[in-house]
Design an enzyme around this catalytic site. Structure first.
Site, PDB file in Angstrom:
ATOM      1  N   GLY A  12      39.416  -2.212  22.765  1.00 10.91           N
ATOM      2  CA  GLY A  12      37.917  -1.985  22.628  1.00 10.91           C
ATOM      3  C   GLY A  12      37.041  -3.431  22.551  1.00 10.91           C
ATOM      4  N   SER A  14      35.047  -4.579  24.919  1.00  9.52           N
ATOM      5  CA  SER A  14      33.900  -4.606  25.478  1.00  9.52           C
ATOM      6  C   SER A  14      32.525  -5.043  24.701  1.00  9.52           C
ATOM      7  CB  SER A  14      33.567  -3.188  26.263  1.00  9.52           C
ATOM      8  OG  SER A  14      33.451  -2.367  25.376  1.00  9.52           O
ATOM      9  N   GLY A  16      31.138  -5.238  20.077  1.00  9.46           N
ATOM     10  CA  GLY A  16      31.214  -4.991  18.821  1.00  9.46           C
ATOM     11  C   GLY A  16      32.510  -5.965  18.143  1.00  9.46           C
ATOM     12  N   SER A 130      40.760   0.705  10.644  1.00 11.29           N
ATOM     13  CA  SER A 130      40.301   2.173   9.710  1.00 11.29           C
ATOM     14  C   SER A 130      38.880   1.746   9.507  1.00 11.29           C
ATOM     15  CB  SER A 130      40.958   2.167   8.542  1.00 11.29           C
ATOM     16  OG  SER A 130      40.802   3.278   7.771  1.00 11.29           O
ATOM     17  N   TYR A 144      34.781  12.154  11.784  1.00  7.85           N
ATOM     18  CA  TYR A 144      34.956  10.495  12.027  1.00  7.85           C
ATOM     19  C   TYR A 144      35.864   9.973  10.843  1.00  7.85           C
ATOM     20  CZ  TYR A 144      34.375   5.615  11.925  1.00  7.85           C
ATOM     21  OH  TYR A 144      34.688   4.185  11.821  1.00  7.85           O
ATOM     22  N   LYS A 148      39.937   8.445  10.490  1.00  9.73           N
ATOM     23  CA  LYS A 148      40.207   7.219   9.893  1.00  9.73           C
ATOM     24  C   LYS A 148      41.350   7.321   8.637  1.00  9.73           C
ATOM     25  CE  LYS A 148      37.914   4.348  12.598  1.00  9.73           C
ATOM     26  NZ  LYS A 148      38.480   3.514  13.366  1.00  9.73           N
ATOM     27  N   THR A 179      26.824  -2.925  15.299  1.00  9.26           N
ATOM     28  CA  THR A 179      27.385  -3.003  16.466  1.00  9.26           C
ATOM     29  C   THR A 179      27.000  -1.907  17.489  1.00  9.26           C
ATOM     30  OG1 THR A 179      29.155  -1.677  16.158  1.00  9.26           O
ATOM     31  CG2 THR A 179      29.643  -4.064  15.519  1.00  9.26           C
TER      32      THR A 179
HETATM   33  N1  LIG Z   1      30.555  -0.626  13.141  1.00  4.84           N
HETATM   34  C1  LIG Z   1      30.797  -0.468  12.100  1.00  4.84           C
HETATM   35  O1  LIG Z   1      29.951  -0.194  11.131  1.00  4.84           O
HETATM   36  C2  LIG Z   1      32.258   0.110  11.813  1.00  4.84           C
HETATM   37  C3  LIG Z   1      32.574   0.569  10.336  1.00  4.84           C
HETATM   38  C4  LIG Z   1      33.902   0.749  10.060  1.00  4.84           C
HETATM   39  C5  LIG Z   1      34.836   0.870  11.172  1.00  4.84           C
HETATM   40  N2  LIG Z   1      34.417   0.633  12.564  1.00  4.84           N
HETATM   41  C6  LIG Z   1      35.268   0.705  13.441  1.00  4.84           C
HETATM   42  O2  LIG Z   1      35.588  -0.560  14.367  1.00  4.84           O
HETATM   43  C7  LIG Z   1      35.932  -0.106  15.641  1.00  4.84           C
HETATM   44  C8  LIG Z   1      35.278  -0.944  16.468  1.00  4.84           C
HETATM   45  O3  LIG Z   1      33.844  -0.271  16.544  1.00  4.84           O
HETATM   46  P1  LIG Z   1      32.509  -1.284  16.930  1.00  4.84           P
HETATM   47  O4  LIG Z   1      31.785  -1.136  15.385  1.00  4.84           O
HETATM   48  O5  LIG Z   1      32.962  -2.519  17.301  1.00  4.84           O
HETATM   49  O6  LIG Z   1      31.935  -0.441  17.985  1.00  4.84           O
HETATM   50  P2  LIG Z   1      31.443  -0.662  19.479  1.00  4.84           P
HETATM   51  O7  LIG Z   1      30.702  -1.734  19.585  1.00  4.84           O
HETATM   52  O8  LIG Z   1      30.761   0.904  19.834  1.00  4.84           O
HETATM   53  O9  LIG Z   1      32.869  -0.783  20.057  1.00  4.84           O
HETATM   54  C9  LIG Z   1      33.730   0.297  20.272  1.00  4.84           C
HETATM   55  C10 LIG Z   1      34.641   0.103  21.295  1.00  4.84           C
HETATM   56  O10 LIG Z   1      35.697   1.115  21.475  1.00  4.84           O
HETATM   57  C11 LIG Z   1      35.687   1.123  23.009  1.00  4.84           C
HETATM   58  N3  LIG Z   1      36.326   2.417  23.344  1.00  4.84           N
HETATM   59  C12 LIG Z   1      35.492   3.808  22.842  1.00  4.84           C
HETATM   60  N4  LIG Z   1      36.505   4.855  23.307  1.00  4.84           N
HETATM   61  C13 LIG Z   1      37.540   4.154  23.842  1.00  4.84           C
HETATM   62  C14 LIG Z   1      38.616   4.651  24.514  1.00  4.84           C
HETATM   63  N5  LIG Z   1      38.841   5.914  24.895  1.00  4.84           N
HETATM   64  N6  LIG Z   1      39.473   3.979  25.319  1.00  4.84           N
HETATM   65  C15 LIG Z   1      39.273   2.541  25.299  1.00  4.84           C
HETATM   66  N7  LIG Z   1      38.203   2.102  24.524  1.00  4.84           N
HETATM   67  C16 LIG Z   1      37.516   2.748  23.814  1.00  4.84           C
HETATM   68  C17 LIG Z   1      34.490   0.918  23.493  1.00  4.84           C
HETATM   69  O11 LIG Z   1      34.359   0.896  24.693  1.00  4.84           O
HETATM   70  P3  LIG Z   1      33.116   1.194  25.917  1.00  4.84           P
HETATM   71  O12 LIG Z   1      32.157  -0.078  25.608  1.00  4.84           O
HETATM   72  O13 LIG Z   1      33.635   1.687  26.921  1.00  4.84           O
HETATM   73  O14 LIG Z   1      32.425   2.375  25.073  1.00  4.84           O
HETATM   74  C18 LIG Z   1      34.067  -0.390  22.610  1.00  4.84           C
HETATM   75  O15 LIG Z   1      34.725  -1.435  23.292  1.00  4.84           O
HETATM   76  C19 LIG Z   1      35.939   1.300  15.651  1.00  4.84           C
HETATM   77  O16 LIG Z   1      37.121   1.854  15.609  1.00  4.84           O
HETATM   78  C20 LIG Z   1      35.206   1.765  14.574  1.00  4.84           C
HETATM   79  O17 LIG Z   1      35.335   2.972  14.225  1.00  4.84           O
HETATM   80  C21 LIG Z   1      33.127   0.378  13.067  1.00  4.84           C
END
Ligand SMILES: NC(=O)c1ccc[n+]([C@@H]2O[C@H](COP(=O)([O-])OP(=O)(O)OC[C@H]3O[C@@H](n4cnc5c(N)ncnc54)[C@H](OP(=O)(O)O)[C@@H]3O)[C@@H](O)[C@H]2O)c1
Length: 271
Positions: A12, A14, A16, A130, A144, A148, A179
């Protein structure tokens, strides 16, 4: 800078948290392979590789490719994921399965691909992202959060299974961060059509999105992950959240369930 550090896969990458983590680890001298699933990252300081975590073949080929090139994989950081929202009643089985296929089975696929190599080498680190939502569920984010909670369960057991082989396994539990996660969130199809929960769901979404959009940047989580990468004996859990959000799991532990539920319900505007 000579890259004499650890060989690390970050999924992931790309955007965030994955992108910030891959950039930070690269800047610290590690050999970082950041995986993306489509052409939405033109350049990066780290090595870009292809991986769709919903495909066994894609995950296996990516992990095997890194090991073939580097002769080792020291750490895998599972960041890839997305969120769905909508009431439980308005979530189809297909939508729930898709959510689990990325967030839970995606992590499982990467773990299963990396473990034989790490176990045979007698060392390795797996970091699973998580969420605070993996500790405390939120109304209209049930699937969701469930995905987790499932990561929490598998990671807790895997940590004990892998420890005798020198492989360390860790959970990172981020709070709300700014993000693309917010704009990438999918509302379930039926949640748009069913008037029963419309108002409550809208209020819950508003609270969640506000917390994310005003949250800290993903570099905060990246720094926690970097600490874990450098730690000899990491703990099972690391909460990565602002001060006030860190209280939530404690409140759950010490407050009566009815009071805790009332606070969470009120926060999300459903009571
Ligand atoms: N942001 C928050 O508040 C938060 C809080 C708690 C946990 N998290 C967790 O942190 C992790 C990263 O999230 P983020 O906040 O950085 O969000 P993000 O900016 O949307 O990044 C998500 C990443 O996951 C990739 N992805 C989604 N589906 C995929 C697949 N099938 N195969 C490969 N890559 C895939 C996306 O690729 P594309 O660019 O191709 O879509 C992107 O690179 C996630 O597991 C999320 O649940 C986030």
């Amino acid at each position: 800078m000579a890259r004499s550090g650890k060989v690390i896969l970050v999924t992931g990458a790309s955007s965030g948290i994955g992108n910030a983590t891959a950039c930070l680890l690269h800047s610290k001298g590690h050999r970082v392979y950041g995986s993306i699933r489509r052409d939405n990252l033109e350049s990066a300081p780290f090595e870009i590789v292809r991986m769709d975590v919903t495909s066994d073949e894609s995950v296996n080929a990516c992990v095997a490719g890194i090991i073939a090139r580097e002769g080792r994989l020291d750490a895998a950081v599972n960041c890839a994921g997305y969120g769905i929202a909508g009431s439980v009643e308005d979530t189809s089985i297909e939508e729930a399965q898709r959510q689990f296929d990325t967030n839970f089975f995606g992590v499982l696929r990467v773990c299963r691909a990396a473990l034989p190599h790490m176990r045979q080498r007698g060392q390795g680190l797996i970091v699973n992202i998580s969420s605070m939502g993996g500790l405390v569920s939120a109304p209209f984010h049930a699937l969701y959060c469930s995905s987790k909670f499932a990561i929490e369960g598998v990671t807790e057991a895997l940590r004990m299974e892998a420890a005798p082989f020198g492989v360390r396994v860790v959970l990172i539990e981020p709070g709300d961060f700014k993000t693309k996660f917010t704009e990438n969130r999918l509302m379930t199809a039926q949640s748009q059509a069913n008037p029963a929960y419309k108002e409550l769901c809208a209020r819950s979404m508003e609270a969640m999105e506000k917390a994310e959009r005003t949250g800290l940047g993903p570099e905060f989580v990246a720094r926690v992950i970097e600490k874990v990468v450098n730690c000899k004996n990491p703990r099972l859990r690391y909460i990565a959240a602002s001060g006030e959000q860190r209280i939530v799991p404690l409140a759950r532990k010490f407050l009566p369930q009815s009071l805790f539920e009332a606070i969470i319900s009120s926060h999300f505007g459903v009571r």
